[in-house]
Design a protein around this motif. Structure first.
Motif, short mmCIF file in Angstrom:
data_model
loop_
_atom_site.label_atom_id
_atom_site.label_comp_id
_atom_site.label_asym_id
_atom_site.label_seq_id
_atom_site.Cartn_x
_atom_site.Cartn_y
_atom_site.Cartn_z
N GLU A 110 -13.53 -19.60 25.72
CA GLU A 110 -14.13 -18.89 24.59
C GLU A 110 -15.06 -19.82 23.81
O GLU A 110 -16.16 -19.43 23.40
CB GLU A 110 -13.04 -18.36 23.65
CG GLU A 110 -12.41 -17.07 24.08
CD GLU A 110 -11.51 -16.51 22.98
OE1 GLU A 110 -12.05 -15.89 22.04
OE2 GLU A 110 -10.28 -16.72 23.06
N GLU A 121 -18.01 -12.95 16.20
CA GLU A 121 -16.66 -13.04 16.75
C GLU A 121 -16.12 -14.47 16.76
O GLU A 121 -14.92 -14.68 16.95
CB GLU A 121 -16.66 -12.49 18.19
CG GLU A 121 -16.88 -11.00 18.29
CD GLU A 121 -15.79 -10.21 17.60
OE1 GLU A 121 -14.61 -10.53 17.80
OE2 GLU A 121 -16.14 -9.29 16.82
N LYS A 123 -15.61 -16.28 14.37
CA LYS A 123 -14.67 -16.44 13.26
C LYS A 123 -13.26 -15.98 13.65
O LYS A 123 -12.26 -16.53 13.18
CB LYS A 123 -15.17 -15.71 12.02
CG LYS A 123 -16.48 -16.31 11.48
CD LYS A 123 -16.90 -15.71 10.16
CE LYS A 123 -18.20 -16.37 9.66
NZ LYS A 123 -18.63 -15.84 8.36
N VAL A 124 -13.18 -14.99 14.50
CA VAL A 124 -11.89 -14.55 15.05
C VAL A 124 -11.32 -15.67 15.93
O VAL A 124 -10.12 -15.98 15.88
CB VAL A 124 -12.05 -13.25 15.87
CG1 VAL A 124 -10.71 -12.84 16.49
CG2 VAL A 124 -12.60 -12.13 15.00
N TYR A 125 -12.20 -16.27 16.69
CA TYR A 125 -11.81 -17.42 17.53
C TYR A 125 -11.30 -18.57 16.65
O TYR A 125 -10.28 -19.20 16.96
CB TYR A 125 -13.02 -17.86 18.34
CG TYR A 125 -12.88 -19.19 19.05
CD1 TYR A 125 -12.11 -19.30 20.21
CD2 TYR A 125 -13.52 -20.33 18.57
CE1 TYR A 125 -11.99 -20.51 20.86
CE2 TYR A 125 -13.40 -21.54 19.22
CZ TYR A 125 -12.63 -21.63 20.37
OH TYR A 125 -12.51 -22.83 21.01
N LEU A 127 -9.91 -18.37 13.75
CA LEU A 127 -8.60 -18.01 13.19
C LEU A 127 -7.47 -18.26 14.19
O LEU A 127 -6.34 -18.59 13.80
CB LEU A 127 -8.60 -16.54 12.74
CG LEU A 127 -9.41 -16.25 11.46
CD1 LEU A 127 -9.48 -14.75 11.20
CD2 LEU A 127 -8.81 -16.98 10.26
N LYS A 128 -7.77 -18.11 15.47
CA LYS A 128 -6.77 -18.43 16.51
C LYS A 128 -6.42 -19.92 16.46
O LYS A 128 -5.26 -20.31 16.57
CB LYS A 128 -7.31 -18.09 17.90
CG LYS A 128 -7.51 -16.62 18.16
CD LYS A 128 -8.06 -16.41 19.57
CE LYS A 128 -8.40 -14.95 19.83
NZ LYS A 128 -9.01 -14.75 21.17
N LYS A 131 -4.37 -20.70 13.31
CA LYS A 131 -2.97 -20.31 13.52
C LYS A 131 -2.22 -21.36 14.33
O LYS A 131 -1.05 -21.67 14.05
CB LYS A 131 -2.92 -18.95 14.22
CG LYS A 131 -1.51 -18.41 14.40
CD LYS A 131 -1.53 -17.06 15.10
CE LYS A 131 -0.11 -16.54 15.31
NZ LYS A 131 -0.11 -15.22 16.01
N GLU A 149 -10.00 -22.60 6.65
CA GLU A 149 -9.69 -21.19 6.46
C GLU A 149 -10.43 -20.64 5.23
O GLU A 149 -10.94 -19.52 5.25
CB GLU A 149 -8.18 -21.01 6.31
CG GLU A 149 -7.71 -19.59 6.50
CD GLU A 149 -6.19 -19.48 6.56
OE1 GLU A 149 -5.71 -18.41 6.95
OE2 GLU A 149 -5.50 -20.46 6.21
N LEU A 152 -14.33 -20.27 6.06
CA LEU A 152 -14.77 -19.39 7.16
C LEU A 152 -15.65 -18.24 6.68
O LEU A 152 -16.62 -17.87 7.35
CB LEU A 152 -13.56 -18.84 7.93
CG LEU A 152 -13.03 -19.69 9.07
CD1 LEU A 152 -11.82 -19.05 9.72
CD2 LEU A 152 -14.11 -19.95 10.11
#
Length: 320
Positions: A110, A121, A123-125, A127-128, A131, A149, A152
């Motif tokens: 990714e 997208e 930013k979704v990456y 967040l993974k 986490k 965080e 972002l």
């Protein structure tokens, strides 16, 4: 291999010796890795046969006991189900360790996509990754993750990967390189003074194994047995095969100068080769467990590590 007196060895001979010794060790480690993989497959098949046979025999025994001695039969069944439960838990845990490594592979893929074509997208990456590292044991990393965080929402898509590198991965890279330096110099000095090839091999394998585990834990991956085997395979896939001799030829004057290099004995050259190989295994580990592809060309790092190794060997010899 006979010790050659310092000052009597030509630089080219030393460089050739280092290359030969490094390639020997690399070939051995690759062979051991391949053997371990085949052995693991055979052991898994054998274990499956044993487990199936054991369960069948246990079920037959339980049926007989329930008929002849119901009370003992019930106790036997409880113990049998407890054993199956523990076995199932162990297998699931091993599988999850392997899945974690595959998750890192997916994050790397990714990351490559978003580096080439940054979109919203990313930013979704991010967040993974947040986490994954939010509960990291290092308070500085946790603090940086909290900062990432918060930022972002204000970052442009093209800035996200760079910011992850800056706040999270660059500090981890620095610590990982410190670990590599430590293990590489230890391996180099130990094998330079060891006269037995078998001891050399044990030292290289044991230190490389410990280093791989320490680096992987630093990047948030805590492998179990199956995960460790898969990780070792990935390390060798990622291992750069550039010759250490080319490194020394191009940078020998920057490292320690031809005079000092020419004073290395042939056995000390083995230590240098073992130390550089250990460093390359460490760099391969970083590539295998880092969620974003490692971009550093490592030339400067390997050059500095080689200098450190040679200095250590000389200091060790002077003290002796």
């Amino acid at each position: 291999m006979n010790e050659i007196k310092p000052g009597r060895v030509e630089e080219k001979a030393i460089l050739k010796e280092v290359e030969q010794e490094e390639q020997k060790r690399l070939t051995k480690l690759k062979g051991i890795s391949g053997f371990a993989k085949k052995s693991l497959i055979l052991a898994s098949l054998l274990a499956s046969l044993i487990v199936i046979g054991t369960i069948y025999d246990a079920a037959f025994t339980a049926s007989s006991m329930l008929t002849a001695m119901p009370f003992l039969g019930v106790i036997y069944l409880i113990l049998l189900f407890a054993f199956i439960g523990i076995l199932g838990y162990t297998l699931i845990k091993q599988y999850l360790g392997y899945v974690k490594l595959k998750r890192i592979d997916a994050l790397q893929q990714e990351g490559v996509t978003f580096i080439k074509h940054p979109t919203a997208e990313v930013k979704v990456y991010a967040l993974k990754i947040v986490k994954q590292y939010k509960m990291h044991e290092d308070p500085l990393i946790r603090k940086n993750i909290e900062q990432l965080e918060r930022e972002l929402g204000t970052l442009m898509a093209s800035e996200v990967i760079e910011r992850i590198d800056e706040l999270l991965l660059n500090p981890l890279d620095k610590k990982a390189k410190s670990i590599i330096v430590n293990y590489s110099t230890q391996t180099a000095v130990s094998t330079a003074i060891s006269p037995v090839a078998l001891i050399d091999a044990i030292l290289i394998i044991s230190r490389s194994y410990a280093m791989i585990n320490e680096i992987s834990r630093l990047y948030g991956y805590k492998p179990n047995f199956i995960g460790e085997m898969a990780l070792v395979r990935n390390v060798f896939i990622n291992l750069a095969f550039a010759s250490v001799t080319e490194l020394l030829t191009h940078h020998s004057s920057d490292i320690v100068g031809s005079t000092m290099l020419s004073k290395l004995s042939m056995h000390s050259a083995q230590g240098v080769a073992n130390g550089v190989l250990t460093a390359r295994v460490g760099l391969g580990t970083i590539r295998a467990v880092r969620p974003i592809v490692y971009k550093d060309k490592n030339e400067g790092f390997l050059k500095n590590i080689t200098k450190s190794i040679i200095d250590k060997i000389f200091n060790n010899k002077s003290q002796n």
